[in-house]
Design an enzyme around this catalytic site. Structure first.
Site, PDB file in Angstrom:
ATOM      1  N   ASP A   1      26.904   9.945 -14.458  1.00 19.70           N
ATOM      2  CA  ASP A   1      25.894  10.569 -15.319  1.00 19.70           C
ATOM      3  C   ASP A   1      24.688  10.822 -14.438  1.00 19.70           C
ATOM      4  O   ASP A   1      23.975   9.884 -14.065  1.00 19.70           O
ATOM      5  CB  ASP A   1      25.561   9.623 -16.485  1.00 19.70           C
ATOM      6  CG  ASP A   1      24.583  10.240 -17.482  1.00 19.70           C
ATOM      7  OD1 ASP A   1      23.923  11.242 -17.150  1.00 19.70           O
ATOM      8  OD2 ASP A   1      24.481   9.685 -18.597  1.00 19.70           O
TER       9      ASP A   1
ATOM     10  N   ASP B   1      21.110  17.086 -17.359  1.00 18.35           N
ATOM     11  CA  ASP B   1      21.703  15.798 -17.733  1.00 18.35           C
ATOM     12  C   ASP B   1      23.199  16.020 -17.947  1.00 18.35           C
ATOM     13  O   ASP B   1      23.605  16.557 -18.979  1.00 18.35           O
ATOM     14  CB  ASP B   1      21.009  15.314 -19.021  1.00 18.35           C
ATOM     15  CG  ASP B   1      21.430  13.918 -19.434  1.00 18.35           C
ATOM     16  OD1 ASP B   1      22.183  13.270 -18.677  1.00 18.35           O
ATOM     17  OD2 ASP B   1      21.012  13.479 -20.526  1.00 18.35           O
TER      18      ASP B   1
ATOM     19  N   HIS C   1      20.686  14.348 -27.383  1.00 14.99           N
ATOM     20  CA  HIS C   1      19.224  14.282 -27.532  1.00 14.99           C
ATOM     21  C   HIS C   1      18.637  15.602 -27.083  1.00 14.99           C
ATOM     22  O   HIS C   1      19.306  16.401 -26.411  1.00 14.99           O
ATOM     23  CB  HIS C   1      18.672  13.120 -26.692  1.00 14.99           C
ATOM     24  CG  HIS C   1      19.205  13.083 -25.279  1.00 14.99           C
ATOM     25  ND1 HIS C   1      18.659  13.839 -24.268  1.00 14.99           N
ATOM     26  CD2 HIS C   1      20.260  12.434 -24.720  1.00 14.99           C
ATOM     27  CE1 HIS C   1      19.336  13.615 -23.151  1.00 14.99           C
ATOM     28  NE2 HIS C   1      20.337  12.777 -23.394  1.00 14.99           N
TER      29      HIS C   1
ATOM     30  N   HIS D   1      24.016   2.188 -19.213  1.00 15.70           N
ATOM     31  CA  HIS D   1      22.982   2.549 -18.238  1.00 15.70           C
ATOM     32  C   HIS D   1      23.178   1.792 -16.925  1.00 15.70           C
ATOM     33  O   HIS D   1      22.239   1.243 -16.362  1.00 15.70           O
ATOM     34  CB  HIS D   1      21.583   2.317 -18.830  1.00 15.70           C
ATOM     35  CG  HIS D   1      21.258   3.297 -19.913  1.00 15.70           C
ATOM     36  ND1 HIS D   1      20.288   3.079 -20.862  1.00 15.70           N
ATOM     37  CD2 HIS D   1      21.790   4.504 -20.206  1.00 15.70           C
ATOM     38  CE1 HIS D   1      20.243   4.124 -21.686  1.00 15.70           C
ATOM     39  NE2 HIS D   1      21.148   4.998 -21.310  1.00 15.70           N
TER      40      HIS D   1
ATOM     41  N   ARG E   1      32.888   9.419 -20.697  1.00 15.66           N
ATOM     42  CA  ARG E   1      31.830  10.201 -21.365  1.00 15.66           C
ATOM     43  C   ARG E   1      31.840  11.583 -20.723  1.00 15.66           C
ATOM     44  O   ARG E   1      32.070  11.713 -19.515  1.00 15.66           O
ATOM     45  CB  ARG E   1      30.455   9.536 -21.209  1.00 15.66           C
ATOM     46  CG  ARG E   1      29.313  10.371 -21.796  1.00 15.66           C
ATOM     47  CD  ARG E   1      28.009   9.593 -22.040  1.00 15.66           C
ATOM     48  NE  ARG E   1      27.294   9.206 -20.846  1.00 15.66           N
ATOM     49  CZ  ARG E   1      27.217   7.966 -20.374  1.00 15.66           C
ATOM     50  NH1 ARG E   1      27.835   6.972 -21.010  1.00 15.66           N
ATOM     51  NH2 ARG E   1      26.549   7.686 -19.274  1.00 15.66           N
TER      52      ARG E   1
ATOM     53  N   GLU F   1      29.358  15.037 -20.787  1.00 15.15           N
ATOM     54  CA  GLU F   1      28.038  15.482 -21.265  1.00 15.15           C
ATOM     55  C   GLU F   1      27.679  16.835 -20.677  1.00 15.15           C
ATOM     56  O   GLU F   1      27.764  17.044 -19.468  1.00 15.15           O
ATOM     57  CB  GLU F   1      26.976  14.454 -20.852  1.00 15.15           C
ATOM     58  CG  GLU F   1      25.554  14.878 -21.176  1.00 15.15           C
ATOM     59  CD  GLU F   1      24.525  13.784 -20.903  1.00 15.15           C
ATOM     60  OE1 GLU F   1      24.749  12.958 -20.002  1.00 15.15           O
ATOM     61  OE2 GLU F   1      23.497  13.771 -21.606  1.00 15.15           O
TER      62      GLU F   1
ATOM     63  N   TYR G   1      34.353   3.921 -24.919  1.00 15.28           N
ATOM     64  CA  TYR G   1      34.222   2.831 -23.946  1.00 15.28           C
ATOM     65  C   TYR G   1      35.014   1.645 -24.479  1.00 15.28           C
ATOM     66  O   TYR G   1      34.665   1.089 -25.530  1.00 15.28           O
ATOM     67  CB  TYR G   1      32.740   2.437 -23.779  1.00 15.28           C
ATOM     68  CG  TYR G   1      31.838   3.646 -23.629  1.00 15.28           C
ATOM     69  CD1 TYR G   1      31.551   4.177 -22.380  1.00 15.28           C
ATOM     70  CD2 TYR G   1      31.302   4.286 -24.763  1.00 15.28           C
ATOM     71  CE1 TYR G   1      30.742   5.311 -22.251  1.00 15.28           C
ATOM     72  CE2 TYR G   1      30.506   5.416 -24.643  1.00 15.28           C
ATOM     73  CZ  TYR G   1      30.227   5.925 -23.393  1.00 15.28           C
ATOM     74  OH  TYR G   1      29.440   7.043 -23.270  1.00 15.28           O
TER      75      TYR G   1
ATOM     76  N   HIS H   1      26.757   5.146 -29.085  1.00  8.71           N
ATOM     77  CA  HIS H   1      25.510   5.914 -28.993  1.00  8.71           C
ATOM     78  C   HIS H   1      25.665   7.221 -29.752  1.00  8.71           C
ATOM     79  O   HIS H   1      26.764   7.563 -30.189  1.00  8.71           O
ATOM     80  CB  HIS H   1      25.142   6.157 -27.518  1.00  8.71           C
ATOM     81  CG  HIS H   1      26.211   6.854 -26.723  1.00  8.71           C
ATOM     82  ND1 HIS H   1      26.467   8.193 -26.831  1.00  8.71           N
ATOM     83  CD2 HIS H   1      27.109   6.388 -25.799  1.00  8.71           C
ATOM     84  CE1 HIS H   1      27.445   8.534 -26.008  1.00  8.71           C
ATOM     85  NE2 HIS H   1      27.870   7.450 -25.383  1.00  8.71           N
TER      86      HIS H   1
ATOM     87  N   ASP I   1       0.816  -1.225   0.000  1.00  9.56           N
ATOM     88  CA  ASP I   1       0.000   0.000   0.000  1.00  9.56           C
ATOM     89  C   ASP I   1       0.847   1.273   0.000  1.00  9.56           C
ATOM     90  O   ASP I   1       0.384   2.333   0.390  1.00  9.56           O
ATOM     91  CB  ASP I   1      -0.958  -0.001   1.201  1.00  9.56           C
ATOM     92  CG  ASP I   1      -0.205  -0.132   2.512  1.00  9.56           C
ATOM     93  OD1 ASP I   1       1.023  -0.366   2.466  1.00  9.56           O
ATOM     94  OD2 ASP I   1      -0.831   0.005   3.574  1.00  9.56           O
TER      95      ASP I   1
ATOM     96  N   HIS J   1      15.078  12.623 -21.994  1.00 10.14           N
ATOM     97  CA  HIS J   1      15.119  12.418 -23.450  1.00 10.14           C
ATOM     98  C   HIS J   1      13.850  13.088 -23.960  1.00 10.14           C
ATOM     99  O   HIS J   1      12.787  12.473 -24.018  1.00 10.14           O
ATOM    100  CB  HIS J   1      15.159  10.928 -23.805  1.00 10.14           C
ATOM    101  CG  HIS J   1      16.418  10.263 -23.318  1.00 10.14           C
ATOM    102  ND1 HIS J   1      16.514   8.936 -23.040  1.00 10.14           N
ATOM    103  CD2 HIS J   1      17.656  10.771 -23.040  1.00 10.14           C
ATOM    104  CE1 HIS J   1      17.735   8.646 -22.625  1.00 10.14           C
ATOM    105  NE2 HIS J   1      18.454   9.751 -22.613  1.00 10.14           N
TER     106      HIS J   1
ATOM    107  N   GLU K   1      27.135  14.643 -25.684  1.00 13.24           N
ATOM    108  CA  GLU K   1      27.685  13.635 -24.777  1.00 13.24           C
ATOM    109  C   GLU K   1      28.471  12.524 -25.471  1.00 13.24           C
ATOM    110  O   GLU K   1      28.119  11.353 -25.391  1.00 13.24           O
ATOM    111  CB  GLU K   1      26.549  13.019 -23.962  1.00 13.24           C
ATOM    112  CG  GLU K   1      25.366  12.521 -24.785  1.00 13.24           C
ATOM    113  CD  GLU K   1      24.272  11.920 -23.888  1.00 13.24           C
ATOM    114  OE1 GLU K   1      24.612  11.003 -23.126  1.00 13.24           O
ATOM    115  OE2 GLU K   1      23.126  12.358 -23.952  1.00 13.24           O
TER     116      GLU K   1
HETATM  117  N1  GLY Z   1      21.310  10.203 -18.754  1.00 17.01           N
HETATM  118  C1  GLY Z   1      20.861   9.606 -19.931  1.00 17.01           C
HETATM  119  C2  GLY Z   1      21.522  10.179 -21.081  1.00 17.01           C
HETATM  120  O1  GLY Z   1      22.575  10.766 -20.956  1.00 17.01           O
HETATM  121  O2  GLY Z   1      21.032  10.142 -22.164  1.00 17.01           O
HETATM  122 MN    MN Z   2      23.277  11.659 -19.214  1.00 17.20          MN
HETATM  123 MN    MN Z   3      21.978  12.518 -22.077  1.00 15.53          MN
END
Ligand code: GLY
Ligand code: MN
Ligand code: MN
Length: 437
Positions: free
Chosen positions: A259, A270, A353, A242, A405, A407, A387, A349, A38, A360, A383
């Site tokens: 991240d 982000d 975005h 992720h 990375r 970003e 890797y 990637h 609950d 996103h 970003e």
């Molecule tokens: N934190 C998710 C991305 O960087 O797209």
């Molecule tokens: Mn990110």
């Molecule tokens: Mn991002």
């Protein structure tokens, strides 16, 4: 700092101006979600409803009815209930929906079955995000059937459904000045949080302890939630894009990739930073790091009005491919390697975005199959990353398990761009200096 009522009113007005005549838009709140027996997950409003009203409560529905004489904005919401409010907290009630959220007319949600069919009756079109909430889809179908069943007495059901989110998403893609102000603040808080993690980092801490520092700074600054699950990956965990387990010990000599971004007043930040757990980059880590940093700089140079969205992605691919060739991680001619997408083994990637109320964020990237061009008010992340899998035997051992990375969040302005997350360093010497304090 909040989005003002007049801004919500302007958004509704713009949406209504885009709707065809004799139509109605219906937007339902998000359902509450049970976490355990609950107890519920912390509530997250349907972003379309947030965008158009700021109304924060579950069990609510907004109808926009351009041209309706008794008022164009109708909100249904939970009625005031002193006893329930002692247990579950304050409710606006219909009175609050009118006084504080711009409704012209408001009713208890318990009356919706009696009232909504009458609002649908005689309309040609319903603007609605069909298929996103099966329970609410069923309610809407029942109300329409209710109108159909009264056909004999002259009632006419709507004949056409139009995807509401298509219109709202295009509006959301271009941020107004008040939105950018809030996003700047989300960026500042998130940057401070990353600084805090850098300052505290040392071998022997656990990844979740850096997560705790980051999220402490969010909450202490009034950003009540992360915009997405924070990623804190030490060493090879940084290779898992992720990675959110955040449970391993941080080792001397490893990098850590964080991240994380907060959600402040409904808007996401982000940010990714990668830094040495012990405060000093090794030679191999520095070599990879500097390629990613250069790739990010090259991409940010091509964010600006009139420039195609994909130019930034192309810039990162070129710089990363060239950098990997220079380090002899890739072999061959740079143009041929780019044509073969050889970078994908190490950079799998895209460069970024849209960013906004969703991390996103909504909005199409292509129109008629062509990359759209930047316009002032768009916000993007940049970003790039490299890797190198810990078990990649095609590369020299010294590179294996390195993940980087970087970003940042970038607003397209009239003359170029503005990076709104620059409060946390990313040059190697600046990171090392901050970590040495
Ligand atoms: N934190 C998710 C991305 O960087 O797209
Ligand atoms: Mn990110
Ligand atoms: Mn991002």
């Amino acid at each position: 700092m909040m989005i003002a009522n007049k801004e919500y009113a302007a958004r509704r007005k713009e949406l209504m101006s885009l709707m065809q005549g004799n139509s109605i838009a219906i937007i339902a709140s998000a359902p509450e979600k049970i976490r355990s027996r609950d107890t519920h997950y912390s509530y997250k409003q349907n972003v379309t409803l947030s965008y158009l009203s700021g109304f924060p409560e579950p069990e609510s529905v907004m109808a926009l009815i351009p041209g309706r004489e008794q008022g164009e904005v109708v909100i249904f919401c939970r009625d005031k209930d002193p006893l329930r409010e002692i247990w579950d907290g304050y409710r606006e009630g219909p009175g609050g929906a009118v006084a504080n959220f711009g409704a012209d007319d408001a009713f208890p949600i318990s009356d919706i079955d009696d009232i909504l069919p009458g609002l649908l009756e005689g309309k040609d079109r319903v603007y609605y995000a069909i298929g996103k909430d099966p329970d609410f889809d069923a309610h809407l179908t029942a109300w329409i059937n209710d109108v159909r069943s009264q056909r004999g007495s002259g009632a006419l059901p709507p004949g056409e459904f139009v995807d509401l989110d298509h219109f709202v998403n295009e509006m959301r893609l271009i941020k107004t000045a008040p939105e950018i102000k809030v996003m700047r603040k989300a960026g500042e808080i998130s940057a401070r949080a990353h600084c805090r993690a850098m300052e505290i980092s040392r071998p022997g801490l656990f990844e979740y302890q850096l997560q705790a520092e980051i999220e402490h700074e969010f909450m202490a600054s009034g950003a009540r939630a992360p915009a997405y699950s924070s990623i804190v990956g030490g060493g090879k965990n940084g290779c898992v894009l992720h990675y959110i387990e955040n449970r391993d010990k941080l080792e001397d000599g490893d990098l850590v990739l964080i991240d994380a971004g907060c959600e402040f007043e409904d808007y996401a930040a982000d940010i990714t930073r990668t830094f040495p757990v012990n405060g000093k980059f090794s030679e191999a880590q520095a070599a990879i790091y500097d390629i990613v940093l250069q790739a990010q700089a090259d991409a940010i140079k091509v964010i600006g009005p009139g420039i195609e969205y994909n130019k930034a992605n192309e810039a990162t691919i070129r710089t990363i491919t060239q950098g990997l060739v220079d380090l002899e991680i890739l072999e061959g001619d740079v143009d041929e390697l780019i044509a073969e997408e050889a970078h994908r083994e190490f950079y799998m990637h895209g460069a970024g975005h849209w960013l906004g109320m969703d991390v996103h964020d909504v909005g199409d990237y292509k129109i008629d199959n062509k990359w759209r061009v930047h316009e002032p008010g768009m916000v993007v992340t940049i970003e790039p990353g490299i890797y190198i899998a810990p078990d990649n035997t095609n590369v020299d051992e010294k590179w294996r398990g390195i993940a980087v990375r970087i970003e940042d969040d970038v607003v397209v302005t009239k003359i170029g761009n503005e990076v709104i997350t620059s409060g946390v360093p990313k040059a190697r010497d600046q990171i090392e200096a901050l970590m040495a304090t």
